[in-house]
Structure formats: structure tokens, C-alpha cells
Design a protein around this motif. Structure first.
Motif, mmCIF file in Angstrom:
data_model
loop_
_atom_site.group_PDB
_atom_site.id
_atom_site.type_symbol
_atom_site.label_atom_id
_atom_site.label_comp_id
_atom_site.label_asym_id
_atom_site.label_seq_id
_atom_site.Cartn_x
_atom_site.Cartn_y
_atom_site.Cartn_z
ATOM 1 N N PRO A 102 0.810 -1.225 0.000
ATOM 2 C CA PRO A 102 0.000 0.000 0.000
ATOM 3 C C PRO A 102 0.844 1.276 0.000
ATOM 4 O O PRO A 102 1.909 1.332 0.619
ATOM 5 C CB PRO A 102 -0.824 -0.122 1.288
ATOM 6 C CG PRO A 102 -0.103 -1.102 2.133
ATOM 7 C CD PRO A 102 0.565 -2.054 1.197
ATOM 8 N N LEU A 103 0.325 2.269 -0.688
ATOM 9 C CA LEU A 103 0.997 3.554 -0.813
ATOM 10 C C LEU A 103 0.450 4.589 0.156
ATOM 11 O O LEU A 103 0.937 5.718 0.188
ATOM 12 C CB LEU A 103 0.866 4.074 -2.251
ATOM 13 C CG LEU A 103 1.345 3.118 -3.343
ATOM 14 C CD1 LEU A 103 1.125 3.735 -4.718
ATOM 15 C CD2 LEU A 103 2.811 2.730 -3.141
ATOM 16 N N LEU A 104 -0.559 4.217 0.929
ATOM 17 C CA LEU A 104 -1.136 5.105 1.927
ATOM 18 C C LEU A 104 -1.178 4.398 3.276
ATOM 19 O O LEU A 104 -1.516 3.207 3.347
ATOM 20 C CB LEU A 104 -2.552 5.530 1.526
ATOM 21 C CG LEU A 104 -2.648 6.548 0.392
ATOM 22 C CD1 LEU A 104 -4.089 6.667 -0.083
ATOM 23 C CD2 LEU A 104 -2.125 7.910 0.835
ATOM 24 N N PRO A 105 -0.862 5.103 4.352
ATOM 25 C CA PRO A 105 -0.909 4.488 5.684
ATOM 26 C C PRO A 105 -2.349 4.341 6.160
ATOM 27 O O PRO A 105 -3.236 5.083 5.712
ATOM 28 C CB PRO A 105 -0.155 5.494 6.554
ATOM 29 C CG PRO A 105 -0.362 6.806 5.868
ATOM 30 C CD PRO A 105 -0.408 6.505 4.397
ATOM 31 N N PRO A 106 -2.616 3.418 7.076
ATOM 32 C CA PRO A 106 -3.987 3.245 7.572
ATOM 33 C C PRO A 106 -4.445 4.376 8.481
ATOM 34 O O PRO A 106 -5.636 4.664 8.562
ATOM 35 C CB PRO A 106 -3.920 1.920 8.330
ATOM 36 C CG PRO A 106 -2.473 1.750 8.691
ATOM 37 C CD PRO A 106 -1.704 2.383 7.578
#
Length: 224
Positions: free
Chosen positions: A94-98
């Protein structure tokens, strides 16, 4: 990691990237593809020769810019839209953090690059400045835009950085920062001393294979 010159299928889809080696927008997408482990066919578009205005290219992107991504039947342009598409369709790596707060910082950093810096330093605008104002004004203009944008980024990231822009994992902010830092520090020789956070990040990015493979000088259409 994917090699820029390689081509492969993802499921039943073949990914093709129309790119120009020096385009920071295309550079972002190359990094994202590499981080996702997606192989692709590289199709160069020479912006200096005006190939982006050929009818066949304008059918893909009526704006006449790179990058353009073909993924099976899907035709996408605009680097931000392409990267978000890749994030949604290919969730691996993933390129975005949760965390929503950290995601917001990533979006803000990406927006500073894509809205405040890059459009004001692109080829069309620099050519216009050279013709209407004077050729000697192009470099001072570019450096002023870099300094203003980088000053904002230093303030935004000062409480959020780890090894990378928003921690110890590579995310969206890094994908947008790396090409802009490379352009500023290497192509335009902007002093690193004013921007210690960004300078450190620039050095960190140069150690990541996915970023190294996406470098302008490593592309098949690069002019050395």
C-alpha cells in the motif's frame, strides 16, 4: 522490482506507460509501479519534439501531457489519478498508511508538489517565460518556486518524519517528493543547506531500488 523497460501482464491486462525521462510526473508513476511490483511497457514521448501533440497521443490524453497509463481497457492520465488507481486496483504494498492523520499529511505533501511546485516549473510555462520575459529569467523563477514550496514542506513534515517523509515506511508523500527533490538538487543545483529534512529524505530515496530504477537517467529514452 519492475524494470522500466520490461513488459508483462497483470492478470489479463498489459500495463503500458507513456513517459518522458525528465518528466517528474512520469517519474512519480514509475516509482509507484515499481513499489507495487508491477511490470510495464515503457513508451517514450519526446516532449522537446512535440510528440505529446500528435493526434494519436491526444486521443489518449487530450491535455497533451505525460504520463499516460494503459491498463487493459483503462486509459488514465494525470499522475495523481494514475497512482490512486494503482492503489485501489493493486492493494499489495500500500501507498497510503492506515492512520487517517498520517494519510492527510501524505495528501498535503503530495498536493504541495503537484499544485504549488510542479505546474509552475513545467516546460510550457518555462518556454513562455523565456519568450515573453527573457531566457535569463527562467532559472531564477524555477528556484524561487522550489524555495517557496520546499519551505512549506519542511514546516509540514518537521513533526512527522522518520526514515522517510511520514515515518519509517515509504508512502505517497515520498513518491511525490523524490522526483521534485531530484530535479531541484541535481538538475537545478538548489542548495541543500536550507532544507535539511528534504535533503536527508533525498539521500534516503537514493538507496531504494524502486526509486533508483525510476530515475530519469535510467530510462530508455534518457539523453546523457
Amino acid at each position: 522490482m519492475a524494470k522500466a523497460s520490461a513488459s508483462a501482464s497483470v492478470g489479463d491486462n498489459k500495463i503500458t506507460l507513456y513517459s518522458y525521462w525528465r518528466s517528474s510526473c512520469a517519474f512519480r508513476v514509475r516509482i509507484a509501479l515499481n513499489l507495487k511490483g508491477l511490470k510495464y511497457e515503457y513508451k517514450p514521448v519526446n516532449l522537446l519534439k512535440g510528440e505529446q501533440f500528435r493526434p494519436e497521443f491526444l486521443q489518449l490524453n487530450p491535455v497533451g501531457f505525460v504520463p499516460v497509463l494503459l491498463d487493459g481497457p483503462d486509459v488514465l492520465f494525470d499522475s495523481f489519478a494514475i497512482i490512486m488507481y494503482l492503489e485501489d486496483k493493486y492493494p499489495r504494498n500500500p501507498l497510503l498508511p492506515p492512520d487517517i492523520s498520517k494519510r492527510t499529511i501524505n495528501f498535503q505533501a503530495a498536493a504541495i508538489v503537484s499544485s504549488t511546485i510542479q505546474p509552475l516549473t513545467n516546460l510550457n510555462l518555462l518556454n513562455y517565460i523565456g519568450e515573453k520575459v527573457g531566457p535569463d529569467e527562467k532559472i531564477p523563477w524555477v528556484l524561487s518556486i522550489f524555495k517557496r514550496g520546499f519551505t512549506a514542506l519542511e514546516k509540514l513534515l518537521k513533526d512527522h518524519t522518520g526514515r522517510y517523509a511520514t515515518g519509517d515506511e515509504v508512502f505517497l508523500a515520498d513518491i511525490f517528493l523524490a522526483p521534485q527533490l531530484h530535479t531541484a538538487f541535481k538538475r537545478y543545483n538548489l542548495s541543500k543547506e536550507e532544507f535539511p529534512i528534504l535533503s536527508r529524505l533525498h539521500d534516503a530515496y537514493n538507496e531504494i531500488p524502486a526509486f533508483q530504477e525510476a530515475l530519469p537517467e535510467n530510462q530508455p529514452d534518457a539523453v546523457h
